[in-house]
Design an enzyme around this catalytic site. Structure first.
Site, short mmCIF file in Angstrom:
data_model
loop_
_atom_site.label_atom_id
_atom_site.label_comp_id
_atom_site.label_asym_id
_atom_site.label_seq_id
_atom_site.Cartn_x
_atom_site.Cartn_y
_atom_site.Cartn_z
CG ASP A 16 -1.81 1.13 1.37
OD1 ASP A 16 -1.62 2.14 0.67
OD2 ASP A 16 -2.76 1.03 2.17
CG ASP A 40 -6.66 10.84 -6.46
OD1 ASP A 40 -6.06 11.43 -5.55
OD2 ASP A 40 -7.31 11.43 -7.35
CB SER A 127 -2.15 5.22 -16.70
OG SER A 127 -2.24 6.62 -16.81
P1 ADP Z 1 -5.38 5.37 -12.70
O1 ADP Z 1 -6.64 6.17 -12.75
O2 ADP Z 1 -4.13 6.21 -12.98
O3 ADP Z 1 -5.45 4.13 -13.54
P2 ADP Z 1 -5.92 3.88 -10.23
O4 ADP Z 1 -5.84 4.40 -8.84
O5 ADP Z 1 -7.26 3.47 -10.74
O6 ADP Z 1 -5.22 5.00 -11.15
O7 ADP Z 1 -4.95 2.64 -10.39
C1 ADP Z 1 -3.55 2.73 -10.45
C2 ADP Z 1 -2.96 1.52 -9.74
O8 ADP Z 1 -2.94 1.78 -8.33
C3 ADP Z 1 -3.77 0.23 -9.90
O9 ADP Z 1 -2.87 -0.82 -10.17
C4 ADP Z 1 -4.42 0.03 -8.52
O10 ADP Z 1 -4.61 -1.33 -8.22
C5 ADP Z 1 -3.34 0.62 -7.62
N1 ADP Z 1 -3.70 0.99 -6.25
C6 ADP Z 1 -4.92 1.24 -5.72
N2 ADP Z 1 -4.81 1.54 -4.41
C7 ADP Z 1 -3.47 1.49 -4.10
C8 ADP Z 1 -2.69 1.69 -2.92
N3 ADP Z 1 -3.26 2.02 -1.75
N4 ADP Z 1 -1.34 1.55 -3.00
C9 ADP Z 1 -0.74 1.23 -4.17
N5 ADP Z 1 -1.41 1.03 -5.31
C10 ADP Z 1 -2.77 1.15 -5.28
#
Ligand code: ADP
Length: 184
Positions: A16, A40, A127
């Site tokens: 995370d 985000d 992304s």
């Molecule tokens: P984007 O809109 O740029 O695609 P997302 O947040 O939907 O961004 O996804 C980007 C990556 O971040 C995905 O692989 C998702 O699984 C991952 N992700 C989501 N939450 C976390 C977290 N707490 N820590 C690290 N990665 C995360």
């Protein structure tokens, strides 16, 4: 998995990103900077309201953040002192400059880190969630951006880590890094 690009340590971990103890973490934000889902949302929840306020102040000044660009705020309640917010491209099939924009999102984040004397930095996989960029190609672009930055500025960064949310994503990044090590 760990490797080195010149003098910079490169680390790939599953985890995370909000829990990372690097000086800065990178947020895969959207152009509004108002927060959203995925990584985000997780970063805004963990950092608290201060992050949102700082993002609003940037919006008031420059009206959001265009795709491929990056802005910086403090880390609020996070361990990380800074959050670098960058906006990756939405995947539309690859014909709308998506690879270049993703490269820019990484390289502008790295430039902003350097400008702020940040020496340790954690990236999520920008992304490849809601924005649907194919992860194999995204991993290649991400690692190439870091490698080219480090070649240009060998003393800027002590560590860059990629924090992958799923074991499958981690595997893809590891396979990609192996290719970099074997062919460069
Ligand atoms: P984007 O809109 O740029 O695609 P997302 O947040 O939907 O961004 O996804 C980007 C990556 O971040 C995905 O692989 C998702 O699984 C991952 N992700 C989501 N939450 C976390 C977290 N707490 N820590 C690290 N990665 C995360």
């Amino acid at each position: 998995m760990q490797a080195t690009f010149g003098r910079t340590k490169l680390v790939l971990v599953q985890g995370d990103i909000t829990e990372q103890k690097t000086e800065a973490i990178v947020n895969a934000a959207n152009s509004s900077l108002l927060g959203g889902g995925g990584v985000d949302g997780a970063i805004h929840r963990a950092a608290g309201p201060k992050l949102h306020e700082e993002c609003l102040a940037i919006r008031a000044k420059q009206g959001g953040c265009p795709t491929g660009q990056a802005v910086i705020t403090g880390g609020g309640n996070l361990v990380a002192k800074y959050v670098i917010h960058t906006v990756g491209p939405i995947w539309h099939g690859g014909t709308q400059n998506e690879p270049d924009l993703l490269y820019q999102a990484y390289s502008n984040s790295l430039n902003l880190a350097q400008e702020n004397q940040i020496r340790t930095l954690a990236f999520p996989s920008i992304s490849t969630g809601a924005y649907r960029f194919p992860i194999r190609e995204a991993a290649t672009i991400a690692l190439r951006a870091v490698k080219e930055f480090v070649e240009k500025y060998p003393d800027a960064l002590d560590e860059v880590r990629f924090v992958l949310f799923s074991s499958n994503d981690l595997q893809v990044y590891e396979q990609t890094l192996h290719k970099f090590i074997n062919t460069n």
